[in-house]
Write a protein that holds these residues in place. Sequence first.
Motif, PDB file in Angstrom:
ATOM      1  N   TYR A  52      26.166  -7.542 -25.195  1.00  0.00           N
ATOM      2  CA  TYR A  52      26.352  -8.991 -25.075  1.00  0.00           C
ATOM      3  C   TYR A  52      27.225  -9.275 -23.856  1.00  0.00           C
ATOM      4  O   TYR A  52      28.272  -8.658 -23.670  1.00  0.00           O
ATOM      5  CB  TYR A  52      27.028  -9.537 -26.335  1.00  0.00           C
ATOM      6  CG  TYR A  52      27.074 -11.047 -26.413  1.00  0.00           C
ATOM      7  CD1 TYR A  52      25.962 -11.763 -26.834  1.00  0.00           C
ATOM      8  CD2 TYR A  52      28.224 -11.749 -26.068  1.00  0.00           C
ATOM      9  CE1 TYR A  52      25.986 -13.153 -26.916  1.00  0.00           C
ATOM     10  CE2 TYR A  52      28.261 -13.131 -26.142  1.00  0.00           C
ATOM     11  CZ  TYR A  52      27.142 -13.830 -26.567  1.00  0.00           C
ATOM     12  OH  TYR A  52      27.165 -15.188 -26.638  1.00  0.00           O
ATOM     13  N   ARG A  53      26.744 -10.207 -23.026  1.00  0.00           N
ATOM     14  CA  ARG A  53      27.542 -10.634 -21.876  1.00  0.00           C
ATOM     15  C   ARG A  53      28.646 -11.563 -22.362  1.00  0.00           C
ATOM     16  O   ARG A  53      28.386 -12.523 -23.084  1.00  0.00           O
ATOM     17  CB  ARG A  53      26.678 -11.389 -20.866  1.00  0.00           C
ATOM     18  CG  ARG A  53      25.563 -10.599 -20.222  1.00  0.00           C
ATOM     19  CD  ARG A  53      24.799 -11.493 -19.262  1.00  0.00           C
ATOM     20  NE  ARG A  53      23.693 -10.814 -18.602  1.00  0.00           N
ATOM     21  CZ  ARG A  53      22.464 -10.750 -19.083  1.00  0.00           C
ATOM     22  NH1 ARG A  53      22.180 -11.323 -20.252  1.00  0.00           N
ATOM     23  NH2 ARG A  53      21.513 -10.138 -18.416  1.00  0.00           N
ATOM     24  N   ILE A 112      30.405  -5.637 -26.579  1.00  0.00           N
ATOM     25  CA  ILE A 112      30.612  -6.223 -25.257  1.00  0.00           C
ATOM     26  C   ILE A 112      30.900  -5.176 -24.178  1.00  0.00           C
ATOM     27  O   ILE A 112      31.191  -5.527 -23.041  1.00  0.00           O
ATOM     28  CB  ILE A 112      31.755  -7.251 -25.286  1.00  0.00           C
ATOM     29  CG1 ILE A 112      33.072  -6.585 -25.699  1.00  0.00           C
ATOM     30  CG2 ILE A 112      31.412  -8.408 -26.203  1.00  0.00           C
ATOM     31  CD1 ILE A 112      34.287  -7.479 -25.525  1.00  0.00           C
ATOM     32  N   THR A 140      29.839  -5.368 -20.330  1.00  0.00           N
ATOM     33  CA  THR A 140      28.370  -5.404 -20.256  1.00  0.00           C
ATOM     34  C   THR A 140      27.874  -5.686 -18.851  1.00  0.00           C
ATOM     35  O   THR A 140      26.960  -5.015 -18.351  1.00  0.00           O
ATOM     36  CB  THR A 140      27.834  -6.459 -21.233  1.00  0.00           C
ATOM     37  OG1 THR A 140      28.134  -6.054 -22.572  1.00  0.00           O
ATOM     38  CG2 THR A 140      26.329  -6.618 -21.089  1.00  0.00           C
ATOM     39  N   GLU A 141      28.443  -6.676 -18.177  1.00  0.00           N
ATOM     40  CA  GLU A 141      27.908  -7.048 -16.866  1.00  0.00           C
ATOM     41  C   GLU A 141      28.138  -5.957 -15.827  1.00  0.00           C
ATOM     42  O   GLU A 141      27.314  -5.770 -14.920  1.00  0.00           O
ATOM     43  CB  GLU A 141      28.513  -8.378 -16.432  1.00  0.00           C
ATOM     44  CG  GLU A 141      27.946  -9.525 -17.239  1.00  0.00           C
ATOM     45  CD  GLU A 141      28.695 -10.825 -17.030  1.00  0.00           C
ATOM     46  OE1 GLU A 141      28.033 -11.830 -16.750  1.00  0.00           O
ATOM     47  OE2 GLU A 141      29.927 -10.820 -17.150  1.00  0.00           O
ATOM     48  N   ALA A 187      19.336  -4.381 -19.117  1.00  0.00           N
ATOM     49  CA  ALA A 187      19.118  -5.813 -19.362  1.00  0.00           C
ATOM     50  C   ALA A 187      18.081  -6.050 -20.453  1.00  0.00           C
ATOM     51  O   ALA A 187      18.108  -7.082 -21.131  1.00  0.00           O
ATOM     52  CB  ALA A 187      18.696  -6.506 -18.073  1.00  0.00           C
ATOM     53  N   THR A 213      19.971  -6.575 -23.745  1.00  0.00           N
ATOM     54  CA  THR A 213      21.190  -7.362 -23.557  1.00  0.00           C
ATOM     55  C   THR A 213      20.947  -8.822 -23.887  1.00  0.00           C
ATOM     56  O   THR A 213      19.908  -9.386 -23.534  1.00  0.00           O
ATOM     57  CB  THR A 213      21.685  -7.246 -22.099  1.00  0.00           C
ATOM     58  OG1 THR A 213      21.945  -5.872 -21.803  1.00  0.00           O
ATOM     59  CG2 THR A 213      22.956  -8.049 -21.879  1.00  0.00           C
ATOM     60  N   GLU A 217      23.579 -15.350 -18.695  1.00  0.00           N
ATOM     61  CA  GLU A 217      23.956 -14.810 -17.403  1.00  0.00           C
ATOM     62  C   GLU A 217      24.954 -15.745 -16.743  1.00  0.00           C
ATOM     63  O   GLU A 217      24.937 -16.961 -16.945  1.00  0.00           O
ATOM     64  CB  GLU A 217      22.726 -14.630 -16.520  1.00  0.00           C
ATOM     65  CG  GLU A 217      21.762 -13.587 -17.056  1.00  0.00           C
ATOM     66  CD  GLU A 217      20.509 -13.495 -16.210  1.00  0.00           C
ATOM     67  OE1 GLU A 217      20.279 -12.427 -15.611  1.00  0.00           O
ATOM     68  OE2 GLU A 217      19.768 -14.487 -16.152  1.00  0.00           O
ATOM     69  N   ASP A 241      29.948 -11.946  -8.636  1.00  0.00           N
ATOM     70  CA  ASP A 241      29.493 -11.768 -10.016  1.00  0.00           C
ATOM     71  C   ASP A 241      29.430 -10.286 -10.357  1.00  0.00           C
ATOM     72  O   ASP A 241      28.922  -9.478  -9.578  1.00  0.00           O
ATOM     73  CB  ASP A 241      28.117 -12.402 -10.197  1.00  0.00           C
ATOM     74  CG  ASP A 241      27.627 -12.280 -11.628  1.00  0.00           C
ATOM     75  OD1 ASP A 241      28.262 -12.872 -12.512  1.00  0.00           O
ATOM     76  OD2 ASP A 241      26.629 -11.558 -11.852  1.00  0.00           O
ATOM     77  N   ARG A 242      29.942  -9.901 -11.516  1.00  0.00           N
ATOM     78  CA  ARG A 242      29.971  -8.495 -11.909  1.00  0.00           C
ATOM     79  C   ARG A 242      28.570  -7.896 -12.011  1.00  0.00           C
ATOM     80  O   ARG A 242      28.344  -6.754 -11.629  1.00  0.00           O
ATOM     81  CB  ARG A 242      30.690  -8.335 -13.258  1.00  0.00           C
ATOM     82  CG  ARG A 242      32.178  -8.573 -13.206  1.00  0.00           C
ATOM     83  CD  ARG A 242      32.846  -8.104 -14.490  1.00  0.00           C
ATOM     84  NE  ARG A 242      32.378  -8.825 -15.655  1.00  0.00           N
ATOM     85  CZ  ARG A 242      32.968  -9.908 -16.146  1.00  0.00           C
ATOM     86  NH1 ARG A 242      34.040 -10.393 -15.565  1.00  0.00           N
ATOM     87  NH2 ARG A 242      32.495 -10.505 -17.210  1.00  0.00           N
ATOM     88  N   GLU A 243      27.630  -8.669 -12.549  1.00  0.00           N
ATOM     89  CA  GLU A 243      26.282  -8.141 -12.773  1.00  0.00           C
ATOM     90  C   GLU A 243      25.461  -8.097 -11.487  1.00  0.00           C
ATOM     91  O   GLU A 243      24.709  -7.152 -11.253  1.00  0.00           O
ATOM     92  CB  GLU A 243      25.570  -9.000 -13.820  1.00  0.00           C
ATOM     93  CG  GLU A 243      24.185  -8.518 -14.176  1.00  0.00           C
ATOM     94  CD  GLU A 243      23.564  -9.295 -15.328  1.00  0.00           C
ATOM     95  OE1 GLU A 243      22.368  -9.120 -15.578  1.00  0.00           O
ATOM     96  OE2 GLU A 243      24.301 -10.094 -15.974  1.00  0.00           O
ATOM     97  N   ARG A 302      29.410 -18.899 -22.491  1.00  0.00           N
ATOM     98  CA  ARG A 302      29.840 -17.779 -21.652  1.00  0.00           C
ATOM     99  C   ARG A 302      31.153 -17.167 -22.139  1.00  0.00           C
ATOM    100  O   ARG A 302      31.402 -15.980 -21.973  1.00  0.00           O
ATOM    101  CB  ARG A 302      30.019 -18.249 -20.205  1.00  0.00           C
ATOM    102  CG  ARG A 302      28.746 -18.316 -19.429  1.00  0.00           C
ATOM    103  CD  ARG A 302      28.217 -16.943 -19.082  1.00  0.00           C
ATOM    104  NE  ARG A 302      29.118 -16.227 -18.214  1.00  0.00           N
ATOM    105  CZ  ARG A 302      29.191 -14.904 -18.137  1.00  0.00           C
ATOM    106  NH1 ARG A 302      28.427 -14.158 -18.902  1.00  0.00           N
ATOM    107  NH2 ARG A 302      30.032 -14.314 -17.306  1.00  0.00           N
TER     108      ARG A 302
END
Length: 564
Positions: free
Chosen positions: A109-110, A176, A196-197, A207, A210, A214, A273-275, A320
């Motif tokens: 989970y993001r 997470i 997660t990201e 993904a 997941t 986002e 962004d981490r992802e 988020r």
Amino acid sequence: MTRTGERAVKSRLRTPPWVARIEEPDGRVLGAGVLLAPDQVLTAAHVVRPGRTYVVHFVGVPGVPGVAATAREDEHVPQREDAFGDRIGDLALLRLADPLPAEHTTRLYRLASPHGPVSMYGFPAGDDGGRWHGATLVAARGRDNQVQLRPQTPDELAAPGFSGGGVVDHETDEVIGIVLSVDEGPGSVFSYMSPTETILSHLPQVAAWTDGAEAVDPALRTGAPGAARRLDVPFATELASWFRGEGWPVLVTVVPARSGRAWTLTRAITLADRELRTQQNTSAFGHDPPETVPPAGGHDLALDVKGMTATQVMDRIAERLGIRGDPRPERLGALRVPLAAVLVGVDQAAEPDALLGLLDRLAQQGARLLLVFRRRGGRAAQAAESFVQRPLRERWSRLHHEIDRIVDEWGPALDERRDRVAPDPGARHLLDQAEAGVRRTRMLRAWVAHTPEREKEPRRADLLFTFEDAAERRRRRLEQALSVLDARLRRREELLGRITAEWPLCQERATAQGGDRVVEAYRLYELALSLLRQTPCDVDAAETAVRRFVGFCSGTATAEEGPR
């Protein structure tokens, strides 16, 4: 008990079926893992090596024998150090030779800005069944945004058998991230989690397993159609500074759609962004000036709010942050980690005024906001005034007032008390620090009075914050020092009152007894009185003299030799 509390308790009373124990063929436990698909287990890369065969046990599924598993080279991301010396990677997927039923799997989970209590499942030495350990998420560390985990009790530090184990958030009851490592050396108290990201940035195939929103809307990612690919270096530098957490927490800017500034904005959002921050896109900008490149994890979400209501924006923010059932702005104030959000097209929202009202509440709660307008003037100018210029002026004004109070009120008050009473020997260091703070604040006042206006711009607000912190520390020390001296002064007044009340009775008793007792009583009285009236008064010496006088007068003690 809250619903969240009930979820957390239920989670820790059972062993989930997705928990994996990873072993060598000889039975030696190497670590833990998370079953994401019937034939896929996520774990830490240092637990396994590509090409070798391991045995995976699912301790939450009774009757299932150990399953053979291997890691492929292209699904193994070893831990390494980046150009800045930060640890990155340490992630791997194990493929099971015999898949398990799908109902035993879980999903990642993001969750933006991980915060609060979590539980992790692992296998400490001698415990093949495994156990839950509680922890609190502390802060992201390094450019890979690995998150520190502080154990809830000393006995819950994650041992090596927790490496690769799933981390469950108590608020959402979702997985997470996974445990990566434990601090080495005596007295270590932290372990680390890959959220997660960050996992997705290294293993994008995850993904498929997941959930969770986002962080970045598709229209705000680099590569979105219609944007001119030309880097605006000054603007990129300004954005990178905001994403690093520098300067004033709210940045209001105007970015027309389909412009060079628009591409520069989406580039910064993507890299922060981490992802989306992957090796591929960072290498694409490898020749850009370093000051234009923001850190990963610089924002929690980036929304294109064109046509959105204030309620819809709040719902997206709450999603988020993992806030469920009660997405009110007030709840954000209780979060340990402040929100960092990018909102693009604020002037094109369905309810721009209502949205600005919501954002004002979030800003007052400590949120960092990047507010992007499409047109100059109008609401953009109003937002710049209300979110940036006016509060910045007010903060400088309050700083001036605080500096004046320290120099013109607190400092003289300290001098006046020090002239009247000597401090306790143990408090002298505190008083010296307080006096030194007044001297430094006097110099700070002169510096601030002659500071050029350019030093008071929003991008240089860190200077203001530094001065505020210094003024706050000095004010607290002055308060403590004054409190110490005031207590000494009150004790001095009490002693004065005591001997003043005692003297007539003492004189009467001494006269009745005759001889030298009147002379001795008077000597002790005058000695105590002179010590109490001396400036600065040594309260400890005066109190000793008062006790001698009172003891002599009451007949419970004889006079001791002292100054005559």
